[in-house]
Design a protein around this motif. Structure first.
Motif: not given
Length: 109
Positions: A67-71, A83-85, A90-91, A99-102
């Motif tokens: 979704k983010l790449k398409a945007y 970018k993705r860390d 985190t993106i 932020e992502f968890k699990d």
């Protein structure tokens, strides 16, 4: 000094004081509008982040990244950094942090 010189000097000083007073007043009004605009922009950004967080909460990185790449691809008028860390799960999309968890999206800042 003659009276004429004093009158001209007084007029010039009064004019300078009037100009300086106007500048101070103008800068105060400008600053007030700038502060209000900045505050409103921050509120709108927080609102939009909250909406995105609500709608996309629980998505995995694999679901969100396309979704983010398409945007980013659709925004040809301005370059965006995506970018993705992996260390922090985190993106980053320019100044927005996902932020992502699990493995699931939990916060948009």
């Amino acid at each position: 000094m003659s009276t004429k010189v004093w009158k001209v000097t007084t007029i010039l000083l009064a004019l300078a004081c009037a100009v300086l007073t106007y500048r101070v007043f103008d800068q105060g009004v400008t600053r007030t509008y700038l502060d209000a605009s900045t505050e409103q922009c921050a509120k709108h950004s927080a609102l939009l982040a909250s909406i995105v967080e609500h709608e996309w909460s629980g998505l995995t990185e694999e679901q969100l990244m396309p979704k983010l790449k398409a945007y980013v691809v659709s925004r040809t008028d301005e370059p965006l950094v995506l970018k993705r860390d992996p260390e922090t799960n985190t993106i980053y999309l320019d100044g927005v942090r996902f932020e992502f968890k699990d493995g699931k999206l939990v916060k948009v800042l």
